[in-house]
Structures are given as C-alpha cells and as structure tokens.
Design a protein around this motif. Sequence first.
Motif, PDB file in Angstrom:
ATOM      1  N   GLY A 134      31.857  44.642  49.874  1.00  0.00           N
ATOM      2  CA  GLY A 134      30.807  45.658  49.806  1.00  0.00           C
ATOM      3  C   GLY A 134      30.644  46.102  48.368  1.00  0.00           C
ATOM      4  O   GLY A 134      30.439  45.278  47.468  1.00  0.00           O
ATOM      5  N   ASP A 135      30.763  47.399  48.107  1.00  0.00           N
ATOM      6  CA  ASP A 135      30.720  47.916  46.741  1.00  0.00           C
ATOM      7  C   ASP A 135      32.108  48.055  46.132  1.00  0.00           C
ATOM      8  O   ASP A 135      32.256  48.530  45.008  1.00  0.00           O
ATOM      9  N   PHE A 136      33.120  47.652  46.892  1.00  0.00           N
ATOM     10  CA  PHE A 136      34.490  47.662  46.385  1.00  0.00           C
ATOM     11  C   PHE A 136      34.852  46.259  45.889  1.00  0.00           C
ATOM     12  O   PHE A 136      34.135  45.284  46.148  1.00  0.00           O
ATOM     13  N   ILE A 137      35.950  46.179  45.198  1.00  0.00           N
ATOM     14  CA  ILE A 137      36.380  44.900  44.612  1.00  0.00           C
ATOM     15  C   ILE A 137      37.817  44.620  45.044  1.00  0.00           C
ATOM     16  O   ILE A 137      38.668  45.520  45.036  1.00  0.00           O
ATOM     17  N   LEU A 138      38.066  43.391  45.452  1.00  0.00           N
ATOM     18  CA  LEU A 138      39.421  42.920  45.746  1.00  0.00           C
ATOM     19  C   LEU A 138      39.846  41.992  44.622  1.00  0.00           C
ATOM     20  O   LEU A 138      39.133  41.049  44.287  1.00  0.00           O
ATOM     21  N   SER A 139      41.003  42.254  44.028  1.00  0.00           N
ATOM     22  CA  SER A 139      41.486  41.397  42.951  1.00  0.00           C
ATOM     23  C   SER A 139      42.991  41.235  43.069  1.00  0.00           C
ATOM     24  O   SER A 139      43.682  42.117  43.567  1.00  0.00           O
ATOM     25  N   LYS A 140      43.485  40.105  42.606  1.00  0.00           N
ATOM     26  CA  LYS A 140      44.926  39.863  42.651  1.00  0.00           C
ATOM     27  C   LYS A 140      45.407  39.284  41.333  1.00  0.00           C
ATOM     28  O   LYS A 140      44.656  38.613  40.609  1.00  0.00           O
ATOM     29  N   SER A 141      46.660  39.555  41.053  1.00  0.00           N
ATOM     30  CA  SER A 141      47.330  39.007  39.886  1.00  0.00           C
ATOM     31  C   SER A 141      48.647  38.400  40.351  1.00  0.00           C
ATOM     32  O   SER A 141      48.817  38.094  41.534  1.00  0.00           O
ATOM     33  N   CYS A 142      49.580  38.210  39.427  1.00  0.00           N
ATOM     34  CA  CYS A 142      50.891  37.638  39.772  1.00  0.00           C
ATOM     35  C   CYS A 142      51.879  38.739  40.105  1.00  0.00           C
ATOM     36  O   CYS A 142      53.043  38.672  39.721  1.00  0.00           O
ATOM     37  N   GLU A 143      51.402  39.773  40.814  1.00  0.00           N
ATOM     38  CA  GLU A 143      52.204  40.968  41.043  1.00  0.00           C
ATOM     39  C   GLU A 143      52.424  41.265  42.517  1.00  0.00           C
ATOM     40  O   GLU A 143      52.772  42.377  42.895  1.00  0.00           O
ATOM     41  N   ASN A 144      52.193  40.249  43.364  1.00  0.00           N
ATOM     42  CA  ASN A 144      52.449  40.379  44.801  1.00  0.00           C
ATOM     43  C   ASN A 144      51.631  41.487  45.461  1.00  0.00           C
ATOM     44  O   ASN A 144      52.132  42.203  46.335  1.00  0.00           O
ATOM     45  N   ALA A 145      50.377  41.629  45.052  1.00  0.00           N
ATOM     46  CA  ALA A 145      49.495  42.610  45.696  1.00  0.00           C
ATOM     47  C   ALA A 145      48.040  42.262  45.420  1.00  0.00           C
ATOM     48  O   ALA A 145      47.683  41.885  44.301  1.00  0.00           O
ATOM     49  N   ILE A 146      47.232  42.372  46.459  1.00  0.00           N
ATOM     50  CA  ILE A 146      45.773  42.358  46.307  1.00  0.00           C
ATOM     51  C   ILE A 146      45.344  43.816  46.251  1.00  0.00           C
ATOM     52  O   ILE A 146      45.681  44.604  47.146  1.00  0.00           O
ATOM     53  N   VAL A 147      44.617  44.183  45.217  1.00  0.00           N
ATOM     54  CA  VAL A 147      44.230  45.583  45.016  1.00  0.00           C
ATOM     55  C   VAL A 147      42.756  45.757  45.374  1.00  0.00           C
ATOM     56  O   VAL A 147      41.894  45.013  44.894  1.00  0.00           O
ATOM     57  N   CYS A 148      42.491  46.735  46.228  1.00  0.00           N
ATOM     58  CA  CYS A 148      41.114  47.126  46.533  1.00  0.00           C
ATOM     59  C   CYS A 148      40.781  48.334  45.663  1.00  0.00           C
ATOM     60  O   CYS A 148      41.468  49.354  45.719  1.00  0.00           O
ATOM     61  N   TRP A 149      39.728  48.230  44.869  1.00  0.00           N
ATOM     62  CA  TRP A 149      39.413  49.284  43.914  1.00  0.00           C
ATOM     63  C   TRP A 149      37.911  49.354  43.675  1.00  0.00           C
ATOM     64  O   TRP A 149      37.155  48.510  44.150  1.00  0.00           O
ATOM     65  N   LYS A 150      37.525  50.363  42.929  1.00  0.00           N
ATOM     66  CA  LYS A 150      36.109  50.564  42.626  1.00  0.00           C
ATOM     67  C   LYS A 150      35.957  51.121  41.216  1.00  0.00           C
ATOM     68  O   LYS A 150      36.738  51.971  40.791  1.00  0.00           O
ATOM     69  N   GLY A 196      34.740  53.541  38.407  1.00  0.00           N
ATOM     70  CA  GLY A 196      34.341  54.936  38.429  1.00  0.00           C
ATOM     71  C   GLY A 196      34.965  55.710  39.567  1.00  0.00           C
ATOM     72  O   GLY A 196      35.978  55.323  40.153  1.00  0.00           O
ATOM     73  N   ASP A 197      34.321  56.806  39.918  1.00  0.00           N
ATOM     74  CA  ASP A 197      34.766  57.652  41.015  1.00  0.00           C
ATOM     75  C   ASP A 197      34.398  57.020  42.348  1.00  0.00           C
ATOM     76  O   ASP A 197      33.452  56.230  42.438  1.00  0.00           O
ATOM     77  N   ILE A 198      35.102  57.408  43.391  1.00  0.00           N
ATOM     78  CA  ILE A 198      34.870  56.833  44.714  1.00  0.00           C
ATOM     79  C   ILE A 198      33.459  57.103  45.215  1.00  0.00           C
ATOM     80  O   ILE A 198      32.886  56.331  45.980  1.00  0.00           O
ATOM     81  N   GLN A 199      32.856  58.197  44.779  1.00  0.00           N
ATOM     82  CA  GLN A 199      31.525  58.583  45.251  1.00  0.00           C
ATOM     83  C   GLN A 199      30.392  58.072  44.360  1.00  0.00           C
ATOM     84  O   GLN A 199      29.228  58.147  44.747  1.00  0.00           O
ATOM     85  N   THR A 200      30.717  57.559  43.191  1.00  0.00           N
ATOM     86  CA  THR A 200      29.673  57.168  42.237  1.00  0.00           C
ATOM     87  C   THR A 200      29.082  55.808  42.585  1.00  0.00           C
ATOM     88  O   THR A 200      29.828  54.819  42.680  1.00  0.00           O
ATOM     89  N   PRO A 201      27.769  55.695  42.798  1.00  0.00           N
ATOM     90  CA  PRO A 201      27.151  54.395  43.071  1.00  0.00           C
ATOM     91  C   PRO A 201      27.342  53.450  41.877  1.00  0.00           C
ATOM     92  O   PRO A 201      27.391  53.881  40.721  1.00  0.00           O
ATOM     93  N   LEU A 202      27.446  52.168  42.156  1.00  0.00           N
ATOM     94  CA  LEU A 202      27.628  51.193  41.082  1.00  0.00           C
ATOM     95  C   LEU A 202      26.470  51.211  40.097  1.00  0.00           C
ATOM     96  O   LEU A 202      26.649  50.938  38.910  1.00  0.00           O
ATOM     97  N   SER A 203      25.280  51.536  40.594  1.00  0.00           N
ATOM     98  CA  SER A 203      24.102  51.565  39.713  1.00  0.00           C
ATOM     99  C   SER A 203      24.197  52.671  38.666  1.00  0.00           C
ATOM    100  O   SER A 203      23.508  52.623  37.644  1.00  0.00           O
ATOM    101  N   ASP A 204      25.058  53.659  38.920  1.00  0.00           N
ATOM    102  CA  ASP A 204      25.209  54.769  37.967  1.00  0.00           C
ATOM    103  C   ASP A 204      26.390  54.574  37.024  1.00  0.00           C
ATOM    104  O   ASP A 204      26.644  55.425  36.162  1.00  0.00           O
ATOM    105  N   ILE A 205      27.125  53.483  37.177  1.00  0.00           N
ATOM    106  CA  ILE A 205      28.278  53.234  36.313  1.00  0.00           C
ATOM    107  C   ILE A 205      27.796  52.816  34.926  1.00  0.00           C
ATOM    108  O   ILE A 205      26.953  51.920  34.786  1.00  0.00           O
ATOM    109  N   LYS A 206      28.313  53.470  33.904  1.00  0.00           N
ATOM    110  CA  LYS A 206      27.956  53.145  32.526  1.00  0.00           C
ATOM    111  C   LYS A 206      28.960  52.153  31.947  1.00  0.00           C
ATOM    112  O   LYS A 206      30.105  52.079  32.382  1.00  0.00           O
ATOM    113  N   SER A 207      28.521  51.415  30.943  1.00  0.00           N
ATOM    114  CA  SER A 207      29.413  50.440  30.306  1.00  0.00           C
ATOM    115  C   SER A 207      30.583  51.117  29.604  1.00  0.00           C
ATOM    116  O   SER A 207      31.622  50.502  29.382  1.00  0.00           O
ATOM    117  N   SER A 208      30.427  52.382  29.283  1.00  0.00           N
ATOM    118  CA  SER A 208      31.499  53.131  28.623  1.00  0.00           C
ATOM    119  C   SER A 208      32.473  53.758  29.619  1.00  0.00           C
ATOM    120  O   SER A 208      33.465  54.370  29.216  1.00  0.00           O
TER     121      SER A 208
END
Length: 459
Positions: A327-343, A345-357
């Motif tokens: 969805g609007d969340f991201i699943l990513s994994k590294s060599c650390e024995n965990a898949i991380v679900c994250w987003k 900015g803030d949990i409520q902030t739409p992706l369209s409002d995320i700034k490059s900074s």
Amino acid sequence: MGDTEKMVPSTSEALPKRKKLPFIRENSQDTGTSEDVEVEETVSEVSTPTLESTSRSGTPTSYTGSTGTGDTTVVRRGGRGKRGKGPKLKPVYRCTTHVKEEHGQPIFGVAINPFFKEGDPLTFATAGSNRVSIYELGETEGIKLLQSYVDADTNEMFYCVAWIYEELTGLPLLATAGSRGIVRIVSPITLQCVKHIVAHGNPINELKVHPNDCNLLLTVSKDNSLRMWNIKTNVLVIVFGGVEGHRDEVLSADFNLDGTRIISCGMDHSLKMWTLNKKRIQDTIKSSYEYNSVKSPKPFKSMCVNIPDFSTRDIHRNYVDCVRWLGDFILSKSCENAIVCWKPGDIQTPLSDIKSSESQVTVVYRFEYTSCDIWFMRFSIDYWQRVIALGNQIGKVFVWDIDVDDPQGTKARFSTFSHPKCNTAIRQTALSRDAAILLCVCDNGTIWRWDRTKSSSIT
C-alpha cells in the motif's frame, strides 16, 4: 538494440500448441513425477516480533532502533508482549514436489506468470546459471518443464526474471538479465530470444515491469543506477541516479500499485523514493513512444533524475537487498534477520506531501526470523498483499499472514516450515495470485513447491 544472437531453446511442450523444436537436452521431460517427499511436521506459531534486537547477526552491523541522523518513530500499541509459542495450528503449507535443474548452480530468480486466463495452467520461470527455464504447475502437485533457454555465453549468470506481455496480442514474454548487464526478451511462443537491450555496463540485479504499462521495464544495476526502458521503441527513457542517487550497487526496486512511485535500495544501506507522476517525467515517457530511430537522425534524449523525492539510511545498517510496496507502506529487508514495515515521514502524512528534505521515518512493524544474515535473499508478497514469504540460508521457510485489520495492535500469524532435504539457501520465493502455491529456489539448483493446506489459517 535490436534482434539478439539467438538463445538455444529447449522444450518438451510449448505453452500454446505449437510445433515442437529439437531438444537441447535429453531429460527435458515431465519432472512432476519426482520421488515422493517426506513432509517434516511443522507447527504454525503466533509471532510477536519485538522492536529491538538484542542478538547480533554475523554481519558487521545490526538494527538497534533509531539510527543515522534522521528521526525514527516506532509505532507501538498495547504492551510489548511476551515472546514465545502461541497456540499450535496445523501447517499452513505442505511440500508436494521438488525438482533439480541439471546445471546444479544457484537459482537466483523465480517468477509466476501473472498474465494467465482463467482455466489455463499456472506457469513460472526460473533464472540460474546461463539459462532461463519455464515450467507448468499441476493443479494439485507436480512441476513440468516446458522450455529452457540457454545463453550462448557460458559466462553469463542470470540473476532475475520478469513476465511481461505483448501489447497488441496479449501473448506472454519473458525478460531476464544478469551478470552481463544485458536484458533478454524471450518469447515462449516462437521459442526465440526476440530482442536484447544492452541496459548497463554492470550486472543487473532486478527487473520490474510497470503495473499499468507493459512496455516500461525498470532495470536495477551494480552501476549505482536504475533505468527505465521502453521496450516497444527500444529507448532508454529515464536514468535514476547521480548526485543524490545511490552511492553503491542498487540491489532491488519496486513500483507501487498505481505505478506513480518507485522505491529502491542497495548496498549503501539507503532506501530512496522516486515519484513518476510529474509533468516532465510523464512528457518524457510519452515522447519515448513517439520516437522512431529510423526516421530520427538523433538518439532519443533520455531524462536524468538525480534527486530522489525521499531518501533514508535510518531503517537498516547493512546492505538492503529487497524492497516491496505494501500500500503506502514499505517492506524492506537487510542482513539483520528482519523485514521492516515502515513509512516515510509521520504515520498520518500522505506520501504526496513528503518533501525531499524529510528525515523522519516511522517504523510500523518488524517481521523477525532467523539464520538469514547473507545478502541477495529476496522475499515475496502475494498479489492481494495478504501473505509474505521468505526463505533463509539453511532452507527454512517463513510465512506471515498479514491480512489483519490492525497490524499495529494485532499479532501477525506466523508459520515456519522446512523439509529435511532442503538445507541450502533459498534465494527467492514466489507466491501465486491467491497465495495457494509457494515456490522456493535454492543455491543447489533445486525448486520446491509448497501447497497451502485446506485447513490453513491464511485465507
């Protein structure tokens, strides 16, 4: 770009009913009659992944919560919960078939054909050594070899494979790439490699097809860049990389469901988001369809995107080798024995409002597992985004049922299972559209089919 040197086809039965071509190898018969397999008893457990990891992996770094210079917010509801076994459930999947490709080398890529008509048998493709093979899945069990394509260069090593289709006819095509940086477009209908694109000067680690445009193909490379190609007109449309791009090998990328964003990751520990619904990018994509290399005296003017719309190194502390949208969340994994679900900015902030900074990231959940601290181990998620599957370096399979109303407050249903004969690294998994079939490909050239049990808790 244009027609490539032919790859050598091997077939026991083409996908449609066509004239059969000579075999390249004698044993390209139905491999669905493999020896009976003994299914090791497995137990599904309710998993309560913690947000801190006290154990250190075999790699130089491990996740310790907030990292880097940005802000990391961890979303947690209720108590932390106690780690331990939950109520025992029946196994989610059972092993029905396994076969081995004769080259015996690692199979790095597997993909089930998503473009099938109702009633047609499921097919899938694997990439390993210098060959790509297409198989048919039996209705309840079995794996049958249909075709195998061998590259003329014995030094080629294919790392990835992706299904596409012809825009006018709807017939399937197969894209594959690997160590030589060349994309091969294979037609299961004509049994030929119909096109090749010299896409990068370095190996290609992953291929992704735009969800709404079958002609747009994304390549992810060791040369620190991502490139989008129009395979209809054979032009390089966009290069993602440069000043603010990845600083090391790019390992994985994914389009979101509507094709408006790309998320990428790599050896520089970073994850970067690239937005496609900008006027300049859309105009360049449109121009790529209007370009004609025969009529135009000049090459197509490709666009370079140097600055991502979001970038972070605050999720992982090691190579990030697989990333997928949820969805609007991201699943990513590294060599650390965990898949991380994250987003971002803030949990409520739409992706369209995320700034490059923007520097803040919000970690929603951690799907933890064991014995997977080597890189280039890729997980899969089904079409409806209900199930996640990952294999580890000792042949164990982890499956999470994420079809829950509140992933922050509800424990994701978690199952692990293994087979006594599967004891090497599972490089990639693939789930059918309804998650009823799970495929695993391994370092020893084996393919494992797991079928969901009728009593499965995943629906």
